[in-house]
Design a protein around this motif. Sequence first.
Motif, PDB file in Angstrom:
ATOM      1  N   ARG A  92       0.888  -1.127   0.125  1.00 15.74           N
ATOM      2  CA  ARG A  92      -0.010  -0.106   0.068  1.00 15.74           C
ATOM      3  C   ARG A  92       0.814   1.275  -0.038  1.00 15.74           C
ATOM      4  O   ARG A  92       0.486   2.144  -0.612  1.00 15.74           O
ATOM      5  CB  ARG A  92      -0.982  -0.020   1.320  1.00 15.74           C
ATOM      6  N   VAL A  93       1.933   1.305   0.905  1.00 14.15           N
ATOM      7  CA  VAL A  93       2.851   2.470   0.863  1.00 14.15           C
ATOM      8  C   VAL A  93       3.490   2.648  -0.313  1.00 14.15           C
ATOM      9  O   VAL A  93       3.719   3.777  -0.844  1.00 14.15           O
ATOM     10  CB  VAL A  93       3.855   2.304   1.935  1.00 14.15           C
ATOM     11  N   ALA A  94       3.867   1.725  -1.024  1.00 13.42           N
ATOM     12  CA  ALA A  94       4.528   1.633  -2.446  1.00 13.42           C
ATOM     13  C   ALA A  94       3.849   2.213  -3.445  1.00 13.42           C
ATOM     14  O   ALA A  94       4.212   3.097  -4.304  1.00 13.42           O
ATOM     15  CB  ALA A  94       5.371   0.092  -2.931  1.00 13.42           C
ATOM     16  N   ALA A  95       2.544   1.829  -3.495  1.00 16.29           N
ATOM     17  CA  ALA A  95       1.486   2.142  -4.472  1.00 16.29           C
ATOM     18  C   ALA A  95       1.179   3.744  -4.171  1.00 16.29           C
ATOM     19  O   ALA A  95       0.993   4.417  -5.300  1.00 16.29           O
ATOM     20  CB  ALA A  95       0.291   1.324  -4.369  1.00 16.29           C
ATOM     21  N   ALA A  96       1.181   4.092  -2.687  1.00 19.29           N
ATOM     22  CA  ALA A  96       0.760   5.532  -2.531  1.00 19.29           C
ATOM     23  C   ALA A  96       1.931   6.329  -3.078  1.00 19.29           C
ATOM     24  O   ALA A  96       1.773   7.488  -3.320  1.00 19.29           O
ATOM     25  CB  ALA A  96       0.774   5.572  -1.111  1.00 19.29           C
ATOM     26  N   PHE A  97       3.243   5.967  -2.800  1.00 17.92           N
ATOM     27  CA  PHE A  97       4.224   6.790  -3.172  1.00 17.92           C
ATOM     28  C   PHE A  97       4.318   7.064  -4.743  1.00 17.92           C
ATOM     29  O   PHE A  97       4.340   8.137  -5.210  1.00 17.92           O
ATOM     30  CB  PHE A  97       5.632   6.022  -2.983  1.00 17.92           C
ATOM     31  N   SER A  98       4.143   5.755  -5.535  1.00 17.49           N
ATOM     32  CA  SER A  98       3.818   5.946  -7.157  1.00 17.49           C
ATOM     33  C   SER A  98       2.726   6.795  -7.651  1.00 17.49           C
ATOM     34  O   SER A  98       2.765   7.645  -8.083  1.00 17.49           O
ATOM     35  CB  SER A  98       3.563   4.468  -7.617  1.00 17.49           C
ATOM     36  N   GLY A  99       1.594   6.645  -6.612  1.00 18.17           N
ATOM     37  CA  GLY A  99       0.362   7.586  -7.051  1.00 18.17           C
ATOM     38  C   GLY A  99       0.736   9.070  -6.977  1.00 18.17           C
ATOM     39  O   GLY A  99       0.136   9.850  -7.581  1.00 18.17           O
ATOM     40  N   PHE A 100       1.162   9.179  -5.572  1.00 23.50           N
ATOM     41  CA  PHE A 100       1.665  10.615  -5.363  1.00 23.50           C
ATOM     42  C   PHE A 100       2.594  11.262  -6.423  1.00 23.50           C
ATOM     43  O   PHE A 100       2.321  12.394  -6.891  1.00 23.50           O
ATOM     44  CB  PHE A 100       2.670  10.827  -3.997  1.00 23.50           C
TER      45      PHE A 100
END
Length: 193
Positions: A92-100
Amino acid sequence: MAIEDRRQRERTARRRLITATARTLAESEGWDAVTTRRLSAAIEYSQPVLYKHFGSMEDIVEAVAVEGFGELAETLRAARLGSATPADELGRVAAAFSGFAAENPALYDAMFTRPTHLRFGAEDTPAPLAQAFGELREAVATIPAARDIDTLTEVLWAALHGLVMLGRDDRLRPGHNADRIKVLLAQFRTAES
């Protein structure tokens, strides 16, 4: 005392206006369009007023970057805390980083690609930078038997940044970002620490 408080509030408000305007211009037209002349016209203050708050355009970019790291820390924290299980946090954190990065390309550039004097892991590292790294580190810490969490976090940070930049510059196949993150995280979870 009240006059000095008011002046400080006004200075803080002008500084926020300058950084918000720089960010808006950068997001709509790119950082090359952000000049002191454009900023002063947009905020209706003279160029000397800009220089009263910031010594250079690099200082403005740096202030935007620090704000961005604060936002990134909040985004990563929300993703981490919204995870159903500790094993889910890293994804979830990796996806959030990429989304940001995808949602804020000019801000991301200020944070990671434009020249600044910001340094990680130093005594004078601004708190928002340390907090963003700390949120990623908390997610990495969920990897069983991970020994050198700081180095592993730095490697994940760098790998995610590489995926972001290569994807943004059309160097990777479109539509496969989630698959790439899954492969990356599988390697982190199975690697010897």
